[in-house]
Design a protein around this motif. Sequence first.
Motif, PDB file in Angstrom:
ATOM      1  N   UNK A 198      62.454  32.171  68.182  1.00 35.51           N
ATOM      2  CA  UNK A 198      63.754  32.835  68.115  1.00 35.51           C
ATOM      3  C   UNK A 198      64.374  32.820  69.509  1.00 35.51           C
ATOM      4  N   UNK A 199      65.491  32.140  69.650  1.00 34.54           N
ATOM      5  CA  UNK A 199      66.145  32.023  70.954  1.00 34.54           C
ATOM      6  C   UNK A 199      67.339  32.969  71.030  1.00 34.54           C
ATOM      7  N   UNK A 200      67.366  33.768  72.101  1.00 33.82           N
ATOM      8  CA  UNK A 200      68.474  34.690  72.356  1.00 33.82           C
ATOM      9  C   UNK A 200      69.099  34.314  73.701  1.00 33.82           C
ATOM     10  N   UNK A 201      70.160  33.504  73.681  1.00 31.90           N
ATOM     11  CA  UNK A 201      70.718  32.980  74.934  1.00 31.90           C
ATOM     12  C   UNK A 201      71.184  34.061  75.903  1.00 31.90           C
ATOM     13  N   UNK A 222      71.444  34.219  65.323  1.00 31.57           N
ATOM     14  CA  UNK A 222      70.215  33.991  66.078  1.00 31.57           C
ATOM     15  C   UNK A 222      69.812  32.527  65.919  1.00 31.57           C
ATOM     16  N   UNK A 223      69.466  31.872  67.019  1.00 33.39           N
ATOM     17  CA  UNK A 223      69.055  30.469  66.957  1.00 33.39           C
ATOM     18  C   UNK A 223      67.565  30.408  66.628  1.00 33.39           C
ATOM     19  N   UNK A 282      68.112  26.205  62.985  1.00 33.14           N
ATOM     20  CA  UNK A 282      69.079  26.918  62.163  1.00 33.14           C
ATOM     21  C   UNK A 282      69.685  28.071  62.946  1.00 33.14           C
ATOM     22  N   UNK A 283      70.929  28.365  62.643  1.00 32.48           N
ATOM     23  CA  UNK A 283      71.539  29.590  63.151  1.00 32.48           C
ATOM     24  C   UNK A 283      71.485  30.597  62.009  1.00 32.48           C
ATOM     25  N   UNK A 284      70.792  31.694  62.218  1.00 30.27           N
ATOM     26  CA  UNK A 284      70.482  32.614  61.127  1.00 30.27           C
ATOM     27  C   UNK A 284      70.841  34.042  61.512  1.00 30.27           C
ATOM     28  N   UNK A 285      70.776  34.914  60.525  1.00 26.48           N
ATOM     29  CA  UNK A 285      70.799  36.354  60.763  1.00 26.48           C
ATOM     30  C   UNK A 285      69.387  36.876  60.518  1.00 26.48           C
ATOM     31  N   UNK A 329      62.964  39.238  57.544  1.00 28.59           N
ATOM     32  CA  UNK A 329      63.244  37.878  57.098  1.00 28.59           C
ATOM     33  C   UNK A 329      64.448  37.330  57.857  1.00 28.59           C
ATOM     34  N   UNK A 330      64.835  36.119  57.501  1.00 33.26           N
ATOM     35  CA  UNK A 330      66.028  35.480  58.046  1.00 33.26           C
ATOM     36  C   UNK A 330      66.933  35.072  56.885  1.00 33.26           C
ATOM     37  N   UNK A 331      68.230  35.013  57.155  1.00 30.41           N
ATOM     38  CA  UNK A 331      69.189  34.532  56.164  1.00 30.41           C
ATOM     39  C   UNK A 331      69.976  33.394  56.796  1.00 30.41           C
ATOM     40  N   UNK A 332      69.974  32.239  56.151  1.00 23.58           N
ATOM     41  CA  UNK A 332      70.623  31.038  56.697  1.00 23.58           C
ATOM     42  C   UNK A 332      72.125  31.070  56.421  1.00 23.58           C
TER      43      UNK A 332
END
Length: 376
Positions: A16-19, A288-289, A305-308, A369-372
Motif C-alpha cells: 500500500x503506497x501513500x505518496x 490508495x495505490x 490498482x488505485x483503490x479505497x 478490504x479494498x474496493x477497486x
Amino acid sequence: MEQSKHVRLCKLVVMEKRPRLQSVNVYLLFNTEFPANSIDIRLKPDKIQIFSDKNAEEISCMDFKIHQDSISSLVLKNDFATFRFCTSNLNNELGTFKSDIVEIVEIENDTENFNLHKVLDTNFKYDIKCIHCLQYFCKGVQFKKILPLPSENADFGEWFCHAPTSNFKFDVLNPEISDLFYSSCYFHINLSLLKDGISFSEGSRILCKNCSFELGKLEKKAVCKLWFHTACLHFNNSRYESQPLEDCFRAIRNCLNNSVVGSYRILFYYESPQKSDFIFLWIMEKKLRLYVKDFNGSEFSDKINKVAKVLFKFTDIATDEEVKKWRSDQTVVQLEISLVMMTKLREHLNIMHKYIPENFSVSNGFYISYVSLYNK
C-alpha cells in the motif's frame, strides 16, 4: 547429482503506497511457515530482499525510492510478514513549493463518463428489453422529457431552481408515459409502458414475465424503477446496459464526490418480503495505490490498482442493532441496490479481503478490504 528445485519464498506480496506520507505498508504471504528467526528482510533503494536458511528472493520496487534504514512495525509470524518503510519522492515534488500549489481538478462526473448524456436523448426511439432473456417490454418509445433524478439523499425540493409554492405536490416527479427520469444506475418510467411484459412478486418487485428475472421495483403508484443492468435500452442500432458491480462503484464514487470528509459510511440495503440484506461499508482511505504481486507458476503477475481501503460487514437481519444504529445516524448514507448488485459487491469485498493476512484483516468487528473504485 540432481540439484534441488528452487522454491519461491513468497506466494503473494501486497504493498500500500501513500505518496503524501511517503510510506509503504507491505504484506508478505509465504509458501510455507518459517520460524521468525529464520527470515531476514533487507531494504535496498529499489527492491526488497528476503532471505531464509536455504532461499533468497528479491521484490522489485521500481516505483519507490526506498530509505534503506527505515523499516518499522515488523511482524514475522508463521506464514506471513508485515512491515512499513519510508520512501523519497521520485519526482522530487513533495515538500517543495510545487506540491503546495492547489491543482484545479474537475470532480469526476460519472454520468458524463458513462456517456448517459449521449444515450438518453429525446430524439431517439427506444426498445426496452430484459437483459437476461431479451424479451421486449416496449418498442419504438420516444420520450418527450428526459431528466436526471435528485440523489437518493437529497430533498426533492432541490430538483427546482426556485422554491415551489407551499401547496405544491411533488407528484410531478412521477413520470408520465412520455417521461424518463434517471440516475447513474437506474431509471424511472411509467408502469403502462411495461405492463404487458412484466409480473409482480410480493413487495412490489418487478419481474420479467418471460424468465422471472428481477428487473426492479414499483416505487409508488405507476412509477417503475429499473436498473440499467437489468433492462437494456436499444436505440439507433446501439444498445446501452451496465454491469452490477460497476454500478456499485459508480454509486460509491457519486457519494465520495459530494463528501469533504476523509472517512465515509454507506449502508447498502436490499429488502423484500422474502429476504433482507445489508452491507455496512466504512471508507477509510480514498485513492490508495495498491501493488499486488501474485505468484503464479514461474513468475509474479503484477497488478497496480488505485483503490479505497474500507471496513465492511454483512448481515441479513433487518432488526440487527447495528442496522438500526446506522439507519438512525444522519451521517450515514443509505443506498438501495438490486439483489445482483448486493451479491457482486459482497463477492468483490470478500475477494479483496483475502489480500490481507488473517491476523490483520479484522478491526472492531469489521473486515478490512479494498474496493477497486478507480479505473486509473
